[in-house]
Design a protein around this motif. Structure first.
Motif, short mmCIF file in Angstrom:
data_model
loop_
_atom_site.label_atom_id
_atom_site.label_comp_id
_atom_site.label_asym_id
_atom_site.label_seq_id
_atom_site.Cartn_x
_atom_site.Cartn_y
_atom_site.Cartn_z
N GLU A 42 -0.48 -9.86 31.08
CA GLU A 42 0.38 -10.10 29.91
C GLU A 42 0.41 -8.86 29.02
N LYS A 43 -0.75 -8.30 28.78
CA LYS A 43 -0.81 -7.08 27.98
C LYS A 43 -0.11 -5.93 28.70
N MET A 44 -0.25 -5.90 30.04
CA MET A 44 0.39 -4.85 30.82
C MET A 44 1.90 -4.93 30.70
N ARG A 45 2.45 -6.15 30.65
CA ARG A 45 3.90 -6.31 30.49
C ARG A 45 4.37 -5.67 29.19
N ASN A 46 3.63 -5.90 28.12
CA ASN A 46 4.00 -5.33 26.82
C ASN A 46 3.90 -3.80 26.84
N VAL A 47 2.82 -3.31 27.43
CA VAL A 47 2.64 -1.85 27.53
C VAL A 47 3.76 -1.23 28.35
N TYR A 48 4.13 -1.88 29.45
CA TYR A 48 5.17 -1.35 30.33
C TYR A 48 6.53 -1.31 29.62
N ARG A 49 6.89 -2.39 28.94
CA ARG A 49 8.17 -2.43 28.25
C ARG A 49 8.26 -1.34 27.18
N LYS A 50 7.20 -1.21 26.40
CA LYS A 50 7.18 -0.19 25.34
C LYS A 50 7.23 1.21 25.94
N GLY A 51 6.50 1.40 27.04
CA GLY A 51 6.47 2.72 27.67
C GLY A 51 7.83 3.13 28.22
N VAL A 52 8.53 2.19 28.89
CA VAL A 52 9.85 2.49 29.44
C VAL A 52 10.84 2.79 28.32
N PHE A 53 10.78 2.00 27.24
CA PHE A 53 11.70 2.23 26.12
C PHE A 53 11.43 3.59 25.47
N LEU A 54 10.15 3.95 25.31
CA LEU A 54 9.79 5.25 24.76
C LEU A 54 10.34 6.38 25.64
N LEU A 55 10.18 6.24 26.94
CA LEU A 55 10.66 7.28 27.85
C LEU A 55 12.19 7.38 27.84
N PHE A 56 12.87 6.25 27.68
CA PHE A 56 14.33 6.29 27.58
C PHE A 56 14.76 7.08 26.35
N LEU A 57 14.11 6.82 25.23
CA LEU A 57 14.45 7.55 24.00
C LEU A 57 14.18 9.05 24.17
N LEU A 58 13.05 9.37 24.80
CA LEU A 58 12.71 10.78 25.01
C LEU A 58 13.67 11.47 25.97
N SER A 59 14.26 10.68 26.89
CA SER A 59 15.16 11.28 27.88
C SER A 59 16.51 11.70 27.30
N LEU A 60 16.92 11.06 26.21
CA LEU A 60 18.27 11.29 25.70
C LEU A 60 18.50 12.73 25.23
N PRO A 61 17.60 13.30 24.41
CA PRO A 61 17.84 14.70 24.02
C PRO A 61 17.74 15.68 25.19
N VAL A 102 17.77 11.52 32.96
CA VAL A 102 17.56 10.25 32.25
C VAL A 102 17.00 9.20 33.21
N LEU A 103 17.55 9.14 34.41
CA LEU A 103 17.08 8.17 35.40
C LEU A 103 15.64 8.45 35.81
N PHE A 104 15.28 9.72 35.95
CA PHE A 104 13.90 10.07 36.28
C PHE A 104 12.93 9.58 35.19
N PHE A 105 13.32 9.74 33.95
CA PHE A 105 12.47 9.32 32.84
C PHE A 105 12.19 7.82 32.91
N VAL A 106 13.24 7.01 32.95
CA VAL A 106 13.05 5.55 32.84
C VAL A 106 12.41 4.96 34.09
N ASN A 107 12.39 5.72 35.18
CA ASN A 107 11.83 5.21 36.44
C ASN A 107 10.40 5.66 36.68
N SER A 108 9.81 6.42 35.76
CA SER A 108 8.54 7.08 36.05
C SER A 108 7.31 6.19 35.90
N LEU A 109 7.37 5.13 35.11
CA LEU A 109 6.19 4.29 34.89
C LEU A 109 5.99 3.23 35.96
#
Length: 405
Positions: free
Chosen positions: A276-295, A331-338
């Motif tokens: 359950e905690k891993m699900r939360n960590v994963y969602r936050k991590g993917v969202f963070l990487l998506f934001l970082l990928s945009l610039p 962008v795709l590489f970023f969101v797929n890395s975790l």
């Protein structure tokens, strides 16, 4: 826990940034001092040999992080047994580099270059196995320092070679000597010559690492499918053009790679102990990487027409559309890395191997077909298609893992 992850990510990312900046400056230096064809041969040889680096490791570094993160007191005993296993894997990979080159009909000159540069596999494997043990203990500084040092020494060695003799063999040889020197220095400093040959231990290791090894090897081959396909189908000139654009992918991907590496010890524990905690960590991590990928993706997509000629010169202008489209791929590489962290830490890993093969085949078929139809830019479109496919499959597996009891 979050602060520790952020701290580790910062150490890895900052060191990777410095190392990649040095490496990128070195690449620009080579592009301006070699012909496009020479650069094409150089990047093709590097791309070919780098595909065999993960085969030499075969998942051993990931297993080291996973197991020593759970049992850090076993580090010295583990490494004494794992070092010789890593050494023999490296020799086997060197043999495969040459065998594959012969089977593919690579010319004598390139085959010789492949042999020389492939010697780097042996010291590199030993150095980063030790670094993996330090990462397991969340001592990321050694990994960061090693990465920076290798980049600096490679630049220094390459600079001397270019001003001495502009022959590619000496560029490859300088990197070989640098890595062997560093590995020898580490072994002497750590008194790590007392290796233990334990066949039973090696068999146990192999049973555990082969799925990671297969997936990691496919992943690295996958990243270079575009470059190798362009070089094979269109020749050394277009390999040089594609290579200067793809160099930004290698530099840009350091951010998601660093974040994923920093997350891995935590992922290894949570997948086993608290999904359950891993699900939360994963969602936050993917969202963070998506934001970082945009610039990063945005700069590549919109800035190619200024960046390429400014850095490399007018002779590399054909790389501009290739470089710009790679912004989408980034962008795709970023969101797929975790996703790989979760899959490699789970009991579903062996089930994932056929899908890793399938994703690799999608990349190969897409790239080859599109390159023959639309030229070098087809390599990027082929990678985009395969990355979307991989994103879907990977997250189906992650969902199944995190929903399982």
């Amino acid at each position: 826990m979050t602060k520790k992850i952020l701290s580790n990510s910062a150490v890895l990312f900052s060191s990777q940034i410095l190392a990649r900046l040095v490496g990128f400056a070195y690449f620009v230096f080579l592009a301006r001092n070699l012909t496009v064809k020479q650069l094409g041969i150089y990047v093709w040889v590097l791309g070919f040999v780098y595909n065999f680096y993960p085969l030499a490791d075969f998942g051993l570094q990931r297993l080291t992080v996973r197991d020593l993160a759970r049992s850090p007191q076993k580090e010295k005993v583990f490494l004494r047994k794992a070092f010789p296993f890593s050494f023999f894997l490296s020799l086997f990979s060197l043999f495969l580099v040459l065998t594959t080159g012969v089977i593919l009909g690579v010319g004598r000159e390139k085959l010789f270059y492949l042999f020389v540069f492939a010697l780097t596999i042996i010291p590199y494997n030993l150095l980063f196995l030790y670094a993996a043990a330090k990462n397991a203990a969340e001592k990321m500084g050694f990994y960061g320092l090693l990465t920076i040092l290798i980049s600096l020494l490679n630049f220094g060695g390459g600079y001397l070679v270019i001003h001495w003799r502009k022959e590619l063999v000496f560029l490859f040889l300088s990197q070989v000597l640098i890595l062997f020197f560093l590995a020898l220095f580490l072994l002497i400093k750590e008194k790590a010559f007392s290796w233990k040959i334990k066949i039973d231990f090696w068999k146990k290791l192999f049973r555990e690492i082969w799925p990671i090894g297969v997936i990691s090897t496919l992943a690295v081959f996958y990243l270079r499918v575009g470059l190798l396909s362009v070089g094979w189908l269109l020749g050394d000139f277009w390999a040089g053009i594609y290579g200067v654009a793809s160099k930004f992918i290698e530099a840009g991907i350091l951010l998601p790679s660093s974040v994923a590496l920093a997350f891995f010890p935590l992922t290894s524990r949570l997948v086993k102990e608290d999904k359950e905690k891993m699900r939360n960590v994963y969602r936050k991590g993917v969202f963070l990487l998506f934001l970082l990928s945009l610039p990063v993706g945005g700069v590549m997509f919109f800035g190619g027409k200024w960046i390429i000629p400014m850095l490399y010169g007018e002779q590399y202008l054909p790389a501009v559309p290739i470089f710009s489209l790679m912004g989408v791929l980034m962008v795709l590489f970023f969101v797929n890395s975790l996703a790989g962290n979760v899959i490699q830490s789970s009991s579903y890993l062996k089930n994932f191997v056929p899908f890793a093969f399938l994703n690799f085949l999608v990349a190969v078929v897409s790239c080859w077909w599109l390159i023959t139809k639309i030229g070098a830019i087809g390599g990027v479109w082929g990678m985009i298609i395969s990355e979307i496919f991989g994103l879907i499959v990977n997250n189906i597996f992650v969902w199944r893992i995190l929903k399982s009891p």
